[in-house]
Motif scaffolding. Sequence first.
Motif, PDB file in Angstrom:
ATOM      1  N   UNK A 173       0.797  -1.274  -0.106  1.00  0.00           N
ATOM      2  CA  UNK A 173      -0.058   0.073  -0.160  1.00  0.00           C
ATOM      3  C   UNK A 173       0.874   1.242  -0.023  1.00  0.00           C
ATOM      4  N   UNK A 174       0.243   2.223  -0.596  1.00  0.00           N
ATOM      5  CA  UNK A 174       0.880   3.524  -0.544  1.00  0.00           C
ATOM      6  C   UNK A 174       0.139   4.512   0.407  1.00  0.00           C
ATOM      7  N   UNK A 175       0.728   5.253   1.054  1.00  0.00           N
ATOM      8  CA  UNK A 175       0.138   6.318   1.990  1.00  0.00           C
ATOM      9  C   UNK A 175       0.767   7.469   1.670  1.00  0.00           C
ATOM     10  N   UNK A 176      -0.080   8.560   1.263  1.00  0.00           N
ATOM     11  CA  UNK A 176       0.519   9.876   1.300  1.00  0.00           C
ATOM     12  C   UNK A 176       0.204  10.897   2.202  1.00  0.00           C
ATOM     13  N   UNK A 177       1.206  11.561   2.713  1.00  0.00           N
ATOM     14  CA  UNK A 177       0.742  12.494   3.987  1.00  0.00           C
ATOM     15  C   UNK A 177       1.252  13.813   3.623  1.00  0.00           C
ATOM     16  N   UNK A 178       0.335  14.843   3.726  1.00  0.00           N
ATOM     17  CA  UNK A 178       0.807  16.559   3.278  1.00  0.00           C
ATOM     18  C   UNK A 178       1.155  16.707   4.834  1.00  0.00           C
ATOM     19  N   UNK A 179       2.284  16.919   5.038  1.00  0.00           N
ATOM     20  CA  UNK A 179       2.844  17.445   6.450  1.00  0.00           C
ATOM     21  C   UNK A 179       3.383  18.754   6.407  1.00  0.00           C
ATOM     22  N   UNK A 180       3.537  19.396   7.452  1.00  0.00           N
ATOM     23  CA  UNK A 180       4.152  20.760   7.772  1.00  0.00           C
ATOM     24  C   UNK A 180       5.504  20.323   7.460  1.00  0.00           C
ATOM     25  N   UNK A 181       6.508  21.439   6.791  1.00  0.00           N
ATOM     26  CA  UNK A 181       7.754  21.248   6.570  1.00  0.00           C
ATOM     27  C   UNK A 181       8.374  20.918   8.176  1.00  0.00           C
ATOM     28  N   UNK A 182       7.988  21.286   9.060  1.00  0.00           N
ATOM     29  CA  UNK A 182       8.542  20.925  10.430  1.00  0.00           C
ATOM     30  C   UNK A 182       8.708  19.687  10.958  1.00  0.00           C
ATOM     31  N   UNK A 183       8.078  19.038  10.336  1.00  0.00           N
ATOM     32  CA  UNK A 183       7.899  17.536  10.703  1.00  0.00           C
ATOM     33  C   UNK A 183       9.047  16.792  10.089  1.00  0.00           C
ATOM     34  N   UNK A 184       9.968  16.111  11.068  1.00  0.00           N
ATOM     35  CA  UNK A 184      10.996  15.337  10.810  1.00  0.00           C
ATOM     36  C   UNK A 184      10.833  13.949  10.394  1.00  0.00           C
ATOM     37  N   UNK A 185      11.806  13.459   9.926  1.00  0.00           N
ATOM     38  CA  UNK A 185      11.818  11.883   9.529  1.00  0.00           C
ATOM     39  C   UNK A 185      11.753  11.009  10.767  1.00  0.00           C
ATOM     40  N   UNK A 186      12.280  11.557  11.813  1.00  0.00           N
ATOM     41  CA  UNK A 186      12.175  10.634  12.984  1.00  0.00           C
ATOM     42  C   UNK A 186      10.531  10.627  13.612  1.00  0.00           C
ATOM     43  N   UNK A 187       9.720  11.875  13.285  1.00  0.00           N
ATOM     44  CA  UNK A 187       8.476  11.870  13.855  1.00  0.00           C
ATOM     45  C   UNK A 187       7.694  10.926  12.594  1.00  0.00           C
ATOM     46  N   UNK A 188       7.977  10.993  11.606  1.00  0.00           N
ATOM     47  CA  UNK A 188       7.181  10.146  10.505  1.00  0.00           C
ATOM     48  C   UNK A 188       7.329   8.596  10.582  1.00  0.00           C
ATOM     49  N   UNK A 189       8.816   8.324  10.929  1.00  0.00           N
ATOM     50  CA  UNK A 189       8.931   6.874  11.511  1.00  0.00           C
ATOM     51  C   UNK A 189       8.269   6.472  12.679  1.00  0.00           C
ATOM     52  N   UNK A 190       7.926   7.327  13.440  1.00  0.00           N
ATOM     53  CA  UNK A 190       7.071   6.817  14.811  1.00  0.00           C
ATOM     54  C   UNK A 190       5.550   6.771  14.512  1.00  0.00           C
ATOM     55  N   UNK A 191       5.400   7.448  13.231  1.00  0.00           N
ATOM     56  CA  UNK A 191       3.860   7.406  12.761  1.00  0.00           C
ATOM     57  C   UNK A 191       3.621   5.988  12.295  1.00  0.00           C
ATOM     58  N   UNK A 192       4.800   5.636  11.583  1.00  0.00           N
ATOM     59  CA  UNK A 192       4.849   4.256  10.765  1.00  0.00           C
ATOM     60  C   UNK A 192       4.858   3.092  12.039  1.00  0.00           C
ATOM     61  N   UNK A 193       5.713   3.211  12.993  1.00  0.00           N
ATOM     62  CA  UNK A 193       5.719   2.344  13.998  1.00  0.00           C
ATOM     63  C   UNK A 193       4.574   2.135  14.789  1.00  0.00           C
ATOM     64  N   UNK A 194       3.742   3.295  15.000  1.00  0.00           N
ATOM     65  CA  UNK A 194       2.900   3.119  15.724  1.00  0.00           C
ATOM     66  C   UNK A 194       1.360   2.677  15.203  1.00  0.00           C
ATOM     67  N   UNK A 195       1.254   3.397  14.037  1.00  0.00           N
ATOM     68  CA  UNK A 195      -0.046   3.122  13.258  1.00  0.00           C
ATOM     69  C   UNK A 195      -0.163   2.577  11.917  1.00  0.00           C
ATOM     70  N   UNK A 196       0.848   3.353  10.927  1.00  0.00           N
ATOM     71  CA  UNK A 196       0.723   3.187   9.528  1.00  0.00           C
ATOM     72  C   UNK A 196       1.375   1.537   9.055  1.00  0.00           C
ATOM     73  N   UNK A 197       2.070   0.955   9.812  1.00  0.00           N
ATOM     74  CA  UNK A 197       2.504  -0.261   9.413  1.00  0.00           C
ATOM     75  C   UNK A 197       2.375  -1.147  10.687  1.00  0.00           C
ATOM     76  N   UNK A 198       2.225  -2.404  10.345  1.00  0.00           N
ATOM     77  CA  UNK A 198       2.374  -3.578  11.514  1.00  0.00           C
ATOM     78  C   UNK A 198       3.687  -3.926  11.229  1.00  0.00           C
ATOM     79  N   UNK A 199       4.613  -3.654  12.333  1.00  0.00           N
ATOM     80  CA  UNK A 199       5.999  -3.787  12.009  1.00  0.00           C
ATOM     81  C   UNK A 199       6.423  -5.104  12.179  1.00  0.00           C
ATOM     82  N   UNK A 200       5.505  -6.161  12.706  1.00  0.00           N
ATOM     83  CA  UNK A 200       5.761  -7.662  12.854  1.00  0.00           C
ATOM     84  C   UNK A 200       5.872  -8.250  11.598  1.00  0.00           C
ATOM     85  N   UNK A 201       4.784  -7.808  10.499  1.00  0.00           N
ATOM     86  CA  UNK A 201       4.713  -8.371   9.357  1.00  0.00           C
ATOM     87  C   UNK A 201       4.810  -7.517   7.957  1.00  0.00           C
TER      88      UNK A 201
END
Length: 84
Positions: free
Chosen positions: A40-68
């Motif tokens: 799947x492809x997820x597109x986010x429109x983010x404020x430029x102040x949002x850094x990669x580390x915060x995006x990774x946290x979004x993925x780890x907590x909600x956007x991807x099931x990191x187990x599989x």
Amino acid sequence: MKVRIFVTLKQGVLDPQGKAIHHALESLDFSGVNDVRAGKLIELDLDPSVGREEIEKMCDKLLANTVIENYDIEMPESALETVS
């Protein structure tokens, strides 16, 4: 800032959707397709102040099931320069 997140199943995880696509391609007489993995492809429109580390946290907590699933983040070049 537009950010794309590609989520795919990890190797070794069964992919029934990919198998169904592969079977459909074969039944439509498309040859040469050895395997299909669906994701799947997820597109986010983010404020430029949002850094990669915060995006990774979004993925780890909600956007991807990191187990599989694995994920890959695609950010504009300009965003990479401002975050670093």
